[in-house]
Design a protein around this motif. Structure first.
Motif, PDB file in Angstrom:
ATOM      1  N   HIS A 221       0.783  -1.243   0.000  1.00 53.68           N
ATOM      2  CA  HIS A 221       0.000   0.000   0.000  1.00 53.68           C
ATOM      3  C   HIS A 221       0.812   1.290   0.000  1.00 53.68           C
ATOM      4  O   HIS A 221       0.266   2.340  -0.323  1.00 53.68           O
ATOM      5  N   SER A 222       2.091   1.261   0.387  1.00 53.91           N
ATOM      6  CA  SER A 222       2.785   2.530   0.635  1.00 53.91           C
ATOM      7  C   SER A 222       3.356   3.182  -0.615  1.00 53.91           C
ATOM      8  O   SER A 222       3.544   4.394  -0.651  1.00 53.91           O
ATOM      9  N   GLY A 223       3.666   2.370  -1.633  1.00 56.83           N
ATOM     10  CA  GLY A 223       4.363   2.915  -2.802  1.00 56.83           C
ATOM     11  C   GLY A 223       5.792   3.303  -2.488  1.00 56.83           C
ATOM     12  O   GLY A 223       6.381   4.156  -3.171  1.00 56.83           O
ATOM     13  N   ALA A 224       6.375   2.697  -1.458  1.00 54.83           N
ATOM     14  CA  ALA A 224       7.720   3.067  -1.023  1.00 54.83           C
ATOM     15  C   ALA A 224       8.773   2.412  -1.912  1.00 54.83           C
ATOM     16  O   ALA A 224       8.550   1.366  -2.517  1.00 54.83           O
ATOM     17  N   SER A 225       9.935   3.047  -1.936  1.00 54.12           N
ATOM     18  CA  SER A 225      11.081   2.459  -2.626  1.00 54.12           C
ATOM     19  C   SER A 225      12.158   2.003  -1.650  1.00 54.12           C
ATOM     20  O   SER A 225      13.011   1.198  -1.993  1.00 54.12           O
ATOM     21  N   ARG A 226      12.106   2.533  -0.412  1.00 54.23           N
ATOM     22  CA  ARG A 226      13.090   2.143   0.598  1.00 54.23           C
ATOM     23  C   ARG A 226      12.395   1.989   1.949  1.00 54.23           C
ATOM     24  O   ARG A 226      11.432   2.704   2.264  1.00 54.23           O
ATOM     25  N   VAL A 227      12.919   1.054   2.743  1.00 61.36           N
ATOM     26  CA  VAL A 227      12.391   0.795   4.084  1.00 61.36           C
ATOM     27  C   VAL A 227      13.573   0.638   5.033  1.00 61.36           C
ATOM     28  O   VAL A 227      14.589   0.034   4.679  1.00 61.36           O
ATOM     29  N   TRP A 228      13.424   1.190   6.237  1.00 64.59           N
ATOM     30  CA  TRP A 228      14.457   1.067   7.257  1.00 64.59           C
ATOM     31  C   TRP A 228      13.829   0.446   8.508  1.00 64.59           C
ATOM     32  O   TRP A 228      12.724   0.830   8.917  1.00 64.59           O
ATOM     33  N   ILE A 229      14.530  -0.500   9.115  1.00 68.20           N
ATOM     34  CA  ILE A 229      14.062  -1.148  10.338  1.00 68.20           C
ATOM     35  C   ILE A 229      15.131  -0.979  11.410  1.00 68.20           C
ATOM     36  O   ILE A 229      16.299  -1.280  11.185  1.00 68.20           O
ATOM     37  N   ASP A 230      14.719  -0.474  12.556  1.00 64.51           N
ATOM     38  CA  ASP A 230      15.637  -0.287  13.674  1.00 64.51           C
ATOM     39  C   ASP A 230      15.115  -1.088  14.868  1.00 64.51           C
ATOM     40  O   ASP A 230      13.966  -0.896  15.297  1.00 64.51           O
ATOM     41  N   VAL A 231      15.925  -2.007  15.389  1.00 62.00           N
ATOM     42  CA  VAL A 231      15.556  -2.856  16.517  1.00 62.00           C
ATOM     43  C   VAL A 231      16.555  -2.596  17.630  1.00 62.00           C
ATOM     44  O   VAL A 231      17.762  -2.779  17.443  1.00 62.00           O
ATOM     45  N   ARG A 232      16.084  -2.151  18.789  1.00 60.14           N
ATOM     46  CA  ARG A 232      16.989  -1.856  19.893  1.00 60.14           C
ATOM     47  C   ARG A 232      16.274  -2.082  21.220  1.00 60.14           C
ATOM     48  O   ARG A 232      15.052  -2.235  21.272  1.00 60.14           O
ATOM     49  N   TYR A 233      17.041  -2.076  22.281  1.00 57.51           N
ATOM     50  CA  TYR A 233      16.505  -2.264  23.641  1.00 57.51           C
ATOM     51  C   TYR A 233      16.852  -1.033  24.463  1.00 57.51           C
ATOM     52  O   TYR A 233      18.024  -0.685  24.611  1.00 57.51           O
ATOM     53  N   GLU A 234      15.817  -0.339  24.988  1.00 59.93           N
ATOM     54  CA  GLU A 234      16.027   0.895  25.734  1.00 59.93           C
ATOM     55  C   GLU A 234      15.115   0.931  26.947  1.00 59.93           C
ATOM     56  O   GLU A 234      13.898   0.767  26.824  1.00 59.93           O
ATOM     57  N   ARG A 235      15.714   1.129  28.121  1.00 59.21           N
ATOM     58  CA  ARG A 235      14.965   1.334  29.362  1.00 59.21           C
ATOM     59  C   ARG A 235      13.888   0.272  29.575  1.00 59.21           C
ATOM     60  O   ARG A 235      12.726   0.583  29.845  1.00 59.21           O
ATOM     61  N   GLY A 236      14.276  -0.988  29.436  1.00 66.35           N
ATOM     62  CA  GLY A 236      13.348  -2.073  29.692  1.00 66.35           C
ATOM     63  C   GLY A 236      12.337  -2.314  28.588  1.00 66.35           C
ATOM     64  O   GLY A 236      11.350  -3.030  28.799  1.00 66.35           O
ATOM     65  N   MET A 237      12.545  -1.722  27.415  1.00 68.34           N
ATOM     66  CA  MET A 237      11.609  -1.849  26.302  1.00 68.34           C
ATOM     67  C   MET A 237      12.314  -2.381  25.060  1.00 68.34           C
ATOM     68  O   MET A 237      13.402  -1.907  24.708  1.00 68.34           O
ATOM     69  N   LEU A 238      11.688  -3.357  24.416  1.00 62.38           N
ATOM     70  CA  LEU A 238      12.098  -3.733  23.067  1.00 62.38           C
ATOM     71  C   LEU A 238      11.415  -2.746  22.123  1.00 62.38           C
ATOM     72  O   LEU A 238      10.190  -2.716  22.026  1.00 62.38           O
ATOM     73  N   ARG A 239      12.211  -1.938  21.446  1.00 62.07           N
ATOM     74  CA  ARG A 239      11.683  -0.848  20.608  1.00 62.07           C
ATOM     75  C   ARG A 239      12.040  -1.128  19.149  1.00 62.07           C
ATOM     76  O   ARG A 239      13.213  -1.272  18.806  1.00 62.07           O
TER      77      ARG A 239
END
Length: 432
Positions: free
Chosen positions: A353-371
């Motif tokens: 649905h987005s019509g995007a050409s690029r995607v970025w994924i950031d996975v990190r752990y901060e202050r007790g949260m999987l973000r």
């Protein structure tokens, strides 16, 4: 768009005045509420009490909304969950008892009574100082002379404004100095006073321990119900896929093997052709079973964790997302699974649905949260209400007290952020 420090100082005094002006309609609603309370000894009071209490709650929701938006202090709705309204007089009395026994109802009324005074010395004080400073400039330029010309007498702090005011350079300069100090102080203390007001709002408009516990129980009940529904839907999907895919192929293979038994002696060539078709069907059935198992719980997720599983997901995605993972350990397996399938659903939506050409994924752990943050450069304009995909993700991670945030202005970019509270174990290693 995040405010700069200068913008925050510039806007805070006027936001404080706006909060103070809210006390005018709130006071009127409070007067109606206490009038209804005074009639409780009669049936009319019992009849009108629910509507008066709900009107008061609606008015104070406006306070909560602005406090949350302007002060940086989070104030949740404190009201105990209402039971389903029963018809008739008995239902009316039960609703009255439920609302009257909720401590938040009376804390709302206490807020209406006390807030005009508290707001005057907290949220509204910076704006009042600025307006007082503007009045000082007006006195120094023209208003002081007019007051003296018409025989008036006034005081600006300790400065006397009378018939000789416009001929006294000392008094005019003192007025300008005091006015300037009032304006500067007003702008400087604006954000701090808003924060103080926000804490006052949380004290009375936020939930009590009793209502926090009741709201927590209701959230857990809803999460449990949604988790059960999601599990049942997943089981139905697996059953359907097995019935329509691998199971149908296995049944066909059984029939083919029976036919081969009859053809081995009479027509070996045809039997050989059927054996080849059966072997091809078995390969397809095995592939479908592997896909099904991968959809239930991918092996890479179990073996190497959510970071590597997301990287593997990105390799098979048509947009080839860029993945950044910063995890010092592994979350619990249920959290990993929820996060993995949430990212999978978001990437599917981006591709469709987005019509995007690029995607970025950031996975990190901060202050007790999987973000986890997924950003695409598509056309934007996505909304939670537009489909069931994001709502499904929200329900899935809500089981773990997770939250989902969506930012998708028209023209892009679209940013989906997931946060799941969890603890990390030590990294699981496997031999290469």
């Amino acid at each position: 768009m995040r405010e700069t420090r200068l913008q925050r100082h510039a806007r805070a005094p006027w936001r404080g005045l706006a909060l103070y002006l809210l006390s005018v309609p709130a006071t009127l609603v409070g007067l109606w509420f206490i009038t209804v309370v005074s009639m409780i000894t009669s049936f009319v009071g019992v009849l009108l009490f629910p509507s008066a209490a709900m009107l008061l709650r609606t008015q104070l929701d406006a306070y909560r909304s602005r406090i949350n938006k302007w002060t940086g202090v989070r104030v949740q709705r404190p009201y105990l969950p209402e039971q389903e309204t029963e018809p008739g007089v008995l239902g009316m009395i039960k609703r009255f008892v439920g609302l009257a026994s909720d401590p938040a109802t009376w804390r709302d009324y206490l807020w209406v009574v006390a807030d005009p005074i508290v707001a005057l010395f907290t949220a509204a004080l910076p704006g009042m100082l600025i307006l007082y400073g503007v009045w000082g400039y007006a006195l120094a330029t023209f208003a002081g002379g007019l007051i003296g010309h018409y025989g008036g007498s006034d005081w600006y702090t300790w400065i006397h404004v009378d018939s000789g005011y416009d001929r006294s350079a000392e008094r005019i300069v003192s007025t300008v100095v005091v006015a300037t100090v009032c304006i500067v102080v007003g702008y400087l203390i604006g954000p701090k006073m808003l924060t103080v007001y926000g804490h006052w709002g949380r004290l009375l408009l936020g939930p009590t321990r009793k209502s926090e516990l009741a709201l927590r129980v209701r959230h857990l009940q809803e999460s449990r119900s949604e988790a059960v529904d999601a599990s049942a839907a997943e089981l139905r999907r697996i059953e359907r896929d097995l019935h329509d895919g691998a199971q149908a192929r296995l049944v066909a293979m059984g029939m083919s093997l029976g036919a081969i038994e009859h053809l081995l002696d009479r027509d070996p060539e045809k039997a050989r052709i059927l054996l080849a078709e059966t072997r091809a069907s078995s390969a397809k059935a095995l592939s479908e079973l592997r896909d099904l198992v991968r959809g239930i719980h991918p092996p890479v997720l179990a073996d190497r964790g959510v970071g590597d599983a997301v990287k593997a997901l990105a390799l098979d995605h048509p947009l080839r997302p860029e993945v950044n993972v910063e995890l010092p350990g592994r979350p619990e397996p249920p959290v990993e699974s929820a996060a993995y399938f949430a990212v999978s659903e978001i990437l599917t939506n981006a591709a469709k649905h987005s019509g995007a050409s690029r995607v970025w994924i950031d996975v990190r752990y901060e202050r007790g949260m999987l973000r986890i943050t997924v950003t695409d450069d598509g056309r934007g304009g996505a909304r939670m209400e537009d489909g069931t995909g994001l709502r499904g993700i929200e329900r899935r991670i809500g089981t773990f007290d997770g939250v989902l945030a969506l930012s998708s202005p028209v023209g892009g970019p679209t940013i989906v952020t997931l946060e799941l509270p969890c603890a990390l174990s030590s990294p699981k290693t496997s031999p290469s």
